[in-house]
Design a protein around this motif. Sequence first.
Motif, PDB file in Angstrom:
ATOM      1  N   MET A   1       0.887  -1.050   0.004  1.00 25.57           N
ATOM      2  CA  MET A   1      -0.087  -0.027   0.060  1.00 25.57           C
ATOM      3  C   MET A   1       1.242   1.224   0.150  1.00 25.57           C
ATOM      4  N   ASN A   2       0.647   2.307  -0.789  1.00 22.29           N
ATOM      5  CA  ASN A   2       1.239   3.582  -1.013  1.00 22.29           C
ATOM      6  C   ASN A   2       0.375   4.648  -0.824  1.00 22.29           C
ATOM      7  N   VAL A   3       0.648   5.659   0.044  1.00 20.94           N
ATOM      8  CA  VAL A   3      -0.086   6.810   0.313  1.00 20.94           C
ATOM      9  C   VAL A   3       1.003   7.878   0.074  1.00 20.94           C
ATOM     10  N   GLU A   4       0.319   8.969  -0.334  1.00 17.36           N
ATOM     11  CA  GLU A   4       0.881  10.353  -0.492  1.00 17.36           C
ATOM     12  C   GLU A   4       0.188  11.408   0.152  1.00 17.36           C
ATOM     13  N   PHE A   5       0.671  12.245   1.007  1.00 25.27           N
ATOM     14  CA  PHE A   5      -0.137  13.476   1.613  1.00 25.27           C
ATOM     15  C   PHE A   5       0.698  14.571   2.001  1.00 25.27           C
ATOM     16  N   SER A   6       0.330  15.776   2.392  1.00 28.38           N
ATOM     17  CA  SER A   6       0.840  16.905   2.741  1.00 28.38           C
ATOM     18  C   SER A   6       0.461  17.172   4.221  1.00 28.38           C
ATOM     19  N   GLY A   7       1.401  17.640   4.983  1.00 29.68           N
ATOM     20  CA  GLY A   7       1.024  17.877   6.367  1.00 29.68           C
ATOM     21  C   GLY A   7       1.916  18.696   6.996  1.00 29.68           C
ATOM     22  N   GLU A   8       1.669  19.561   8.051  1.00 26.48           N
ATOM     23  CA  GLU A   8       2.622  20.306   8.827  1.00 26.48           C
ATOM     24  C   GLU A   8       3.490  19.389   9.845  1.00 26.48           C
ATOM     25  N   ARG A  13       6.715  18.094  22.968  1.00 27.53           N
ATOM     26  CA  ARG A  13       7.531  18.588  23.873  1.00 27.53           C
ATOM     27  C   ARG A  13       7.768  17.497  25.055  1.00 27.53           C
ATOM     28  N   GLY A  14       7.415  16.417  24.792  1.00 23.92           N
ATOM     29  CA  GLY A  14       7.346  15.395  26.013  1.00 23.92           C
ATOM     30  C   GLY A  14       8.563  14.995  26.344  1.00 23.92           C
ATOM     31  N   PRO A  15       8.717  14.074  27.279  1.00 24.49           N
ATOM     32  CA  PRO A  15       9.906  13.606  28.049  1.00 24.49           C
ATOM     33  C   PRO A  15      11.072  13.018  26.964  1.00 24.49           C
ATOM     34  N   ALA A  16      10.507  12.701  25.950  1.00 23.54           N
ATOM     35  CA  ALA A  16      11.295  12.307  24.743  1.00 23.54           C
ATOM     36  C   ALA A  16      10.933  12.897  23.433  1.00 23.54           C
ATOM     37  N   PRO A  17      11.471  14.422  23.440  1.00 22.88           N
ATOM     38  CA  PRO A  17      10.848  15.251  22.491  1.00 22.88           C
ATOM     39  C   PRO A  17      11.145  14.418  20.801  1.00 22.88           C
ATOM     40  N   TRP A  18       9.957  15.114  20.139  1.00 24.10           N
ATOM     41  CA  TRP A  18      10.386  14.521  18.716  1.00 24.10           C
ATOM     42  C   TRP A  18       9.365  15.499  17.649  1.00 24.10           C
ATOM     43  N   TYR A  19      10.070  15.312  16.453  1.00 24.41           N
ATOM     44  CA  TYR A  19       9.014  16.085  15.561  1.00 24.41           C
ATOM     45  C   TYR A  19       8.170  15.107  14.738  1.00 24.41           C
ATOM     46  N   PHE A  20       7.200  15.481  14.067  1.00 25.71           N
ATOM     47  CA  PHE A  20       5.974  14.694  13.822  1.00 25.71           C
ATOM     48  C   PHE A  20       5.318  15.170  12.469  1.00 25.71           C
ATOM     49  N   VAL A  21       4.604  14.705  11.626  1.00 24.53           N
ATOM     50  CA  VAL A  21       3.669  15.049  10.657  1.00 24.53           C
ATOM     51  C   VAL A  21       2.560  14.148  10.930  1.00 24.53           C
ATOM     52  N   THR A  22       1.362  14.751  10.897  1.00 26.89           N
ATOM     53  CA  THR A  22       0.100  13.961  11.088  1.00 26.89           C
ATOM     54  C   THR A  22      -0.498  13.264   9.742  1.00 26.89           C
ATOM     55  N   VAL A  23      -0.790  12.160   9.564  1.00 27.23           N
ATOM     56  CA  VAL A  23      -1.285  11.865   8.457  1.00 27.23           C
ATOM     57  C   VAL A  23      -3.014  11.987   8.321  1.00 27.23           C
ATOM     58  N   PRO A  24      -3.295  12.741   7.272  1.00 24.83           N
ATOM     59  CA  PRO A  24      -4.847  13.225   7.473  1.00 24.83           C
ATOM     60  C   PRO A  24      -5.800  11.920   7.381  1.00 24.83           C
ATOM     61  N   GLU A  25      -7.133  12.423   8.090  1.00 22.29           N
ATOM     62  CA  GLU A  25      -8.106  11.469   8.261  1.00 22.29           C
ATOM     63  C   GLU A  25      -8.322  10.431   7.476  1.00 22.29           C
ATOM     64  N   ARG A  66      -5.801   9.026  14.430  1.00 21.76           N
ATOM     65  CA  ARG A  66      -4.964   9.170  13.192  1.00 21.76           C
ATOM     66  C   ARG A  66      -3.556   8.304  13.507  1.00 21.76           C
ATOM     67  N   TYR A  67      -2.779   8.624  12.469  1.00 20.49           N
ATOM     68  CA  TYR A  67      -1.383   8.144  12.471  1.00 20.49           C
ATOM     69  C   TYR A  67      -0.460   9.360  12.372  1.00 20.49           C
ATOM     70  N   VAL A  68       0.691   9.199  13.053  1.00 17.67           N
ATOM     71  CA  VAL A  68       1.785  10.264  13.022  1.00 17.67           C
ATOM     72  C   VAL A  68       2.967   9.533  12.386  1.00 17.67           C
ATOM     73  N   GLY A  84       6.623  23.664  11.926  1.00 10.22           N
ATOM     74  CA  GLY A  84       5.637  24.443  11.033  1.00 10.22           C
ATOM     75  C   GLY A  84       5.384  24.496   9.608  1.00 10.22           C
ATOM     76  N   GLU A  85       6.609  23.912   9.041  1.00 12.61           N
ATOM     77  CA  GLU A  85       6.714  23.744   7.500  1.00 12.61           C
ATOM     78  C   GLU A  85       5.576  22.736   7.034  1.00 12.61           C
ATOM     79  N   THR A  86       5.331  22.725   5.685  1.00 12.50           N
ATOM     80  CA  THR A  86       4.172  21.776   5.333  1.00 12.50           C
ATOM     81  C   THR A  86       5.186  21.096   4.449  1.00 12.50           C
ATOM     82  N   VAL A  87       5.197  19.792   4.599  1.00 12.48           N
ATOM     83  CA  VAL A  87       5.756  19.106   3.441  1.00 12.48           C
ATOM     84  C   VAL A  87       4.945  17.677   2.980  1.00 12.48           C
TER      85      VAL A  87
END
Length: 95
Positions: A1-8, A13-25, A66-68, A84-87
Motif C-alpha cells: 500500500m502506498n500513500v502520499e499526503f501533505s502535512g505540517e 515536547r514530551g519527556p522524549a521530544p520529537w518532530y512529527f507530521v500527522t497523516v490526514p483522516e 489518526r497516525y503520525v 511549522g513547515e508543510t511537507v
Amino acid sequence: MNVEFSGEIWYWRGPAPWYFVTVPEEESLDLQETSTRVSYGWGMIPVTARIGATEWTTSLFPKDGRYVVPLKTKVRKAEDLSEGETVTIRLSVDL
C-alpha cells in the motif's frame, strides 16, 4: 500500500521530544485497515517514508484516531526542514 499526503511538521515536547507530521483522516482510515496485517504491536505500522530525495524506514504511531509520522533528525537536516513547515510525504507500508 502506498500513500502520499501533505502535512505540517509539529514538535512534541514530551519527556522524549520529537518532530512529527500527522497523516490526514482519510489516509489514516486506509492505513488502519492495513494495520491488522502488518502491525507488530500497539497499532504501529512499519513503513518506508520519503520526503524530497530523502528516504528512511520508520513506524507510524496511532494518535487521536489518526497516525503520525516521526521525522528523524537526519531527515530534517537533509531536507532543511523546520517546525511549522508543510511537507509532502510518500509512505509505502512494509509488508
